[in-house]
Scaffold this active site. Structure first.
Site, PDB file in Angstrom:
ATOM      1  CE  LYS A 221       2.291  -5.507   4.797  1.00  0.00           C
ATOM      2  NZ  LYS A 221       3.071  -4.626   5.694  1.00  0.00           N
TER       3      LYS A 221
ATOM      4  CB  THR B 175       1.161   5.530   0.764  1.00  0.00           C
ATOM      5  OG1 THR B 175       2.225   5.365  -0.200  1.00  0.00           O
ATOM      6  CG2 THR B 175      -0.122   5.897   0.042  1.00  0.00           C
TER       7      THR B 175
ATOM      8  N   GLY C  27       4.812   4.904   5.498  1.00  0.00           N
ATOM      9  CA  GLY C  27       4.494   4.368   6.814  1.00  0.00           C
ATOM     10  C   GLY C  27       3.317   3.415   6.863  1.00  0.00           C
TER      11      GLY C  27
ATOM     12  CB  CYS D 270       5.343   1.249  10.418  1.00  0.00           C
ATOM     13  SG  CYS D 270       6.944   1.129   9.615  1.00  0.00           S
TER      14      CYS D 270
END
Length: 263
Positions: free
Chosen positions: A175, A206, A208, A211
């Site tokens: 990511k 932003t 979370g 998850c």
């Protein structure tokens, strides 16, 4: 009535509701699956950070997992916060007996910079947990923590993915949200490459995202997607959630897990 696909999250609780188990279950519901949970830790957490964390005993984690899997069954599993070597090894042993796809989010640090993984657990993540993963979803800080590879620009992401794949997951999703420019991620199994790009939204709320993305991948896999299809759909979902992120408390608010349900 049709029973929806069942997805299990093995992760810590976020009392503020933006990340962890709470984000996972919201994401799973939004994407049309039935979310179930194995709690690994309780945190006192809000928009400003993590004020405290208490790990559950391995026995409690094992009992929750067996209770759900042996009776209800699962079509996908997602792992999140596993703070100690004992918990990492316990969960890895449990996952070895599951035939469903597994998404491993190797959570190391919270959005606010709070450590959520003991340094002593890193070797267990590398040698025990990552080999169970259908997809591993580290961010750039977690890549550096696990492999020593520091990604400073997009071209470094291939090297990062190769290092992560060296620990045994079938696919690595690197990511690149911390890089400048568009939000770019790289999904690869060492042969295929899929670059996923999205515009960067000017929104600081932003909390979370990691998850949410991993849970979305797990949900889409439970629905029958291939890994590239699941990751592309999850990227689209989390991009919309980031666009809708909202203020909550005095710090960083959460992404909007319910945006699809209102569109």
């Amino acid at each position: 009535m049709r029973t929806p696909p069942r997805v299990l999250t093995v992760a810590g609780s976020d009392s503020g509701g933006g990340a962890g188990i709470q984000a996972d279950l919201k994401t799973m519901l939004a994407l049309g699956t039935h979310g179930m949970s194995v709690l690994t830790a309780v945190t006192a957490q809000n928009s400003l950070g993590v004020q405290g964390a208490w790990e559950l005993p391995a026995e409690a984690v094992r009992a929750q997992f067996r209770s759900v899997v042996d009776d209800i069954g699962v079509q996908a599993v997602k792992t999140g916060m596993l703070s100690s070597p004992e918990l990492v090894e316990t969960v890895a042993d449990l996952l070895a007996g599951v035939s469903a796809p597994v998404v491993v989010d190797p959570v190391g640090v919270s959005k606010h910079g709070d450590a959520l993984l003991a340094a002593s657990a890193l070797d267990a993540v590398r040698t025990k947990l990552l080999p169970t993963a259908t997809v591993a979803t580290p961010n750039l800080d977690e890549v550096a923590q696990l492999t020593g590879v520091r990604v400073r620009e997009e071209t470094d992401m291939r090297r990062a993915a190769a290092a992560v794949l060296g620990f045994g997951p079938r696919w690595a999703l690197i990511k690149g949200g911390h890089l400048e420019g568009d939000a770019v991620d790289l999904l690869t199994d060492g042969t295929e490459e899929h670059w996923l790009r999205a515009p960067r939204h000017d929104n600081r709320h932003t909390h979370g995202t990691g998850c949410t993305l991993a849970s979305a991948v797990a949900a889409r896999l439970a629905l029958g997607d291939t890994v590239p299809e699941a990751v592309a759909a999850a990227k689209e979902y989390v991009t919309g959630a980031i666009a809708g992120g909202f203020r909550l408390g005095a710090g960083i608010g959460p992404v909007d897990h319910g945006w699809l349900m209102r569109d």
